[in-house]
Design a protein around this motif. Structure first.
Motif, short mmCIF file in Angstrom:
data_model
loop_
_atom_site.label_atom_id
_atom_site.label_comp_id
_atom_site.label_asym_id
_atom_site.label_seq_id
_atom_site.Cartn_x
_atom_site.Cartn_y
_atom_site.Cartn_z
N ARG A 24 0.82 -1.15 0.12
CA ARG A 24 -0.12 -0.07 0.04
C ARG A 24 0.69 1.30 0.03
O ARG A 24 1.97 1.28 0.60
CB ARG A 24 -0.74 0.09 1.16
N TYR A 25 0.43 2.20 -0.71
CA TYR A 25 1.16 3.58 -0.30
C TYR A 25 0.86 3.92 1.14
O TYR A 25 -0.27 4.36 1.43
CB TYR A 25 0.51 4.65 -1.34
N SER A 26 1.79 3.91 1.69
CA SER A 26 1.58 4.40 3.17
C SER A 26 2.87 5.52 3.67
O SER A 26 3.88 5.51 3.65
CB SER A 26 2.11 3.34 4.07
N GLY A 27 2.01 6.61 3.66
CA GLY A 27 2.89 8.11 3.86
C GLY A 27 2.56 8.58 5.30
O GLY A 27 3.23 8.31 6.14
N ARG A 28 1.43 9.28 5.28
CA ARG A 28 0.92 9.67 6.57
C ARG A 28 0.25 8.72 7.24
O ARG A 28 0.23 9.16 8.51
CB ARG A 28 0.04 11.00 6.18
N THR A 29 -0.06 7.33 7.02
CA THR A 29 -0.65 6.63 7.72
C THR A 29 0.36 6.18 8.78
O THR A 29 1.54 5.58 8.59
CB THR A 29 -1.13 5.41 6.75
N ASP A 30 0.04 6.50 10.10
CA ASP A 30 0.89 6.20 11.15
C ASP A 30 0.86 4.64 11.68
O ASP A 30 0.13 4.49 12.80
CB ASP A 30 0.81 7.07 12.26
N GLU A 31 1.24 3.67 11.07
CA GLU A 31 1.27 2.20 11.44
C GLU A 31 2.16 1.80 12.36
O GLU A 31 3.38 2.06 11.81
CB GLU A 31 0.62 1.43 10.40
N PRO A 32 2.26 0.72 13.05
CA PRO A 32 3.51 -0.07 13.49
C PRO A 32 3.98 -0.93 12.82
O PRO A 32 3.56 -1.26 11.75
CB PRO A 32 2.77 -0.75 14.93
#
Length: 199
Positions: A18-26
């Motif tokens: 996935r495009y994960s930029g601002r998503t704050d995942e662990p």
């Protein structure tokens, strides 16, 4: 000065591409295990780190004795309307097609544009370098994101390469050298070498 740039460990978003930029995942379970297996350095006193959870967690695992200095502008690119989606999910999106055809240099709708992102990252890195030079540090460690590392090295890295040529996998990174006395007039990172594990 020795420079170490480390990309964070795997997240669920990475597993599903996935495009994960601002998503704050662990970090996901695989990411934690890989971070532990790929080596740690207990001698590093300070790490400059992105504020995102995945970077903070990676820094704690790989540099367990280091104080963390959080640098908000080291965060990953904001992918706007593409955030959290995969290329397959976006294949019929006209804006996404235009973005990919531009080599991802056009602004992401409601997100960042590549040049603005790279400028943000490099301003942050330059500030970190100057602080480290002032402190007479002999080693500078940064834990951030793939895009952050590619932005830094496409501007400062030698030998010169294009942005995507500096791609690095999760929990891997680059070592380089920096001449503090020359940074003001010739800001370069020399002898850039990719690594998969810390010593």
């Amino acid at each position: 000065m020795d420079i170490i740039l480390v990309r964070h460990g795997k997240t669920e978003g990475n597993l599903f591409r996935r495009y994960s930029g601002r998503t704050d995942e662990p970090l996901c379970r695989e990411g934690v295990e890989h971070a532990k297996a790929s080596g740690a350095d207990q001698t590093v006193p300070r790490v400059y780190v992105s504020p995102m959870r995945r970077a903070l967690e990676t820094a704690r695992i790989k540099f367990p004795n280091a104080a963390q200095t959080v640098c908000p502008d080291l965060r990953e690119m904001d992918f706007g309307d593409f955030e959290g989606k995969t290329a397959d999910e976006l294949q019929n999106d006209a804006d996404y097609t235009k973005w990919v055809e531009s080599n991802c240099t056009l602004p992401c709708p409601n997100g960042e544009q590549m040049d603005a992102f790279a400028d943000r990252i490099c301003r942050a890195f330059d500030g970190i370098v100057r602080e480290s030079i002032e402190n007479n540090d002999n080693r500078l460690v940064v834990v951030a994101h793939g895009g952050s590392i590619m932005a830094i090295l496409s501007r400062y890295g030698r030998p010169e390469r294009q942005y995507y040529d500096w791609y690095v996998d999760n929990c891997c990174g680059y070592r380089a050298r920096l001449d503090g006395a020359a940074w003001e007039t010739e800001p370069v990172l020399s002898d850039c070498e990719k690594f998969e594990t810390l010593p």
